[in-house]
Scaffold this active site. Structure first.
Site, PDB file in Angstrom:
ATOM      1  N   GLU A   1     -28.480  92.148  92.529  1.00  0.00           N
ATOM      2  CA  GLU A   1     -27.927  90.813  92.795  1.00  0.00           C
ATOM      3  C   GLU A   1     -26.455  90.793  93.190  1.00  0.00           C
ATOM      4  OE1 GLU A   1     -31.572  89.934  90.246  1.00  0.00           O
ATOM      5  OE2 GLU A   1     -30.089  91.528  90.427  1.00  0.00           O
TER       6      GLU A   1
ATOM      7  N   ALA B   1     -36.515  88.146  94.467  1.00  0.00           N
ATOM      8  CA  ALA B   1     -36.721  86.716  94.657  1.00  0.00           C
ATOM      9  C   ALA B   1     -36.673  86.399  96.152  1.00  0.00           C
ATOM     10  CB  ALA B   1     -35.654  85.917  93.916  1.00  0.00           C
TER      11      ALA B   1
ATOM     12  N   GLU C   1     -36.804  91.733  86.303  1.00  0.00           N
ATOM     13  CA  GLU C   1     -36.657  90.758  85.216  1.00  0.00           C
ATOM     14  C   GLU C   1     -38.016  90.318  84.682  1.00  0.00           C
ATOM     15  OE1 GLU C   1     -32.484  88.494  86.028  1.00  0.00           O
ATOM     16  OE2 GLU C   1     -33.921  88.420  87.669  1.00  0.00           O
TER      17      GLU C   1
ATOM     18  N   GLY D   1     -35.557  89.777  90.449  1.00  0.00           N
ATOM     19  CA  GLY D   1     -36.514  89.006  89.654  1.00  0.00           C
ATOM     20  C   GLY D   1     -37.761  89.787  89.295  1.00  0.00           C
TER      21      GLY D   1
END
Length: 259
Positions: free
Chosen positions: A134, A65, A114, A111
């Site tokens: 993360e 991200a 994900e 992300g």
């Protein structure tokens, strides 16, 4: 049409390419919205039978991200970021009735992993590396990573990957069941298209029902077996079922109308 996303359509396959090579295809707010719109458009297009999601270039699928966007967020803003992102893109993709194949062509981190896990299944190039880093930033995966990774690789492996913030290479991902196939970079999209063509021979209505049934097994408070019974029954009212069974009995190849 989009600033950060490219779309192309060829013979029933819509390919969506995340195109921010200077940022290693990192997901920012605009890209998440554009991906939602691109997936929505492809899913509503009756000519689209399979969607392939990949990243531009040879380095990254999605390297994560865009941290600069949320580094100063409050608790409430952080919660809203995760809730909106999950609704707009990650859960949206997972629940599409059109099959989605993630072609992971390099780094799929945070992300990015994900997003790949939201697809219905994944294939990877041999240079791919996957992880959820993360906790090294003082936060946890917020786009479904803590839920989907254990479903795919098991609780213990997911805990290790999340707690160490480490990456697994393509062969480890294959061994874990995180990806279904590993091929060279050159072979990645051709393999995705080959798998898509196999999918397209079958009933798109039945495939949508199967996706819904499989997903139901992972929803709290939902009985997946009951969903399967309901979806199985509903197939009997479709033109695809009539064509599929008739073709079988007549010993010919089915020509599904997709209704």
């Amino acid at each position: 049409m989009y600033n950060n996303v490219l779309t192309s359509h060829n013979g029933g396959i819509t390919t969506i390419t995340i195109n921010r090579p200077s940022k290693l295809n990192a997901l920012n707010k605009e890209t998440i919205q554009e991906l939602h719109d691109a997936f929505d458009e492809a899913n509503k297009n009756i000519k689209t039978k399979v969607i392939i999601i990949t990243g531009s270039g040879e380095k990254a699928f999605v390297a994560g991200a865009d941290i600069s966007e949320f580094a100063n967020f409050s608790i409430d803003q952080g919660g809203q970021l995760a809730a909106k992102g999950q609704e707009l893109l990650f859960d949206f993709v997972a629940n599409l009735s059109t099959p989605v194949i993630a072609a992971v062509n390099g780094f799929a981190l945070g992300g990015g992993l994900e997003l790949a896990m939201s697809a219905h299944f994944r294939i990877a190039s041999d240079n791919a590396k996957m992880g959820l880093p993360e906790v090294s930033l003082g936060v946890i995966p917020g786009y479904g990573g803590t839920q989907r990774l254990p479903q795919l690789v098991g609780k213990g492996r997911a805990m290790e990957m999340i707690m160490t913030a480490g990456m697994v290479d393509a062969n480890q991902a294959l061994n874990y069941g995180l990806v279904n196939h590993v091929v060279s970079q050159e072979e990645l999209l051709p393999l995705a298209e080959k798998l898509a063509s196999k999918i397209m021979r079958n009933s798109s209505v039945a495939i949508g029902a199967a996706i819904n049934s499989v997903n139901a097994a992972y929803e709290d408070g939902v009985n997946g077996f009951e969903t399967e019974i309901k979806e199985f029954g509903s197939c009997f009212g479709t033109k695809d079922f009539k064509e599929g069974t008739t073709a079988f009995l007549e010993k010919r190849k089915a020509d599904f109308p997709g209704k």
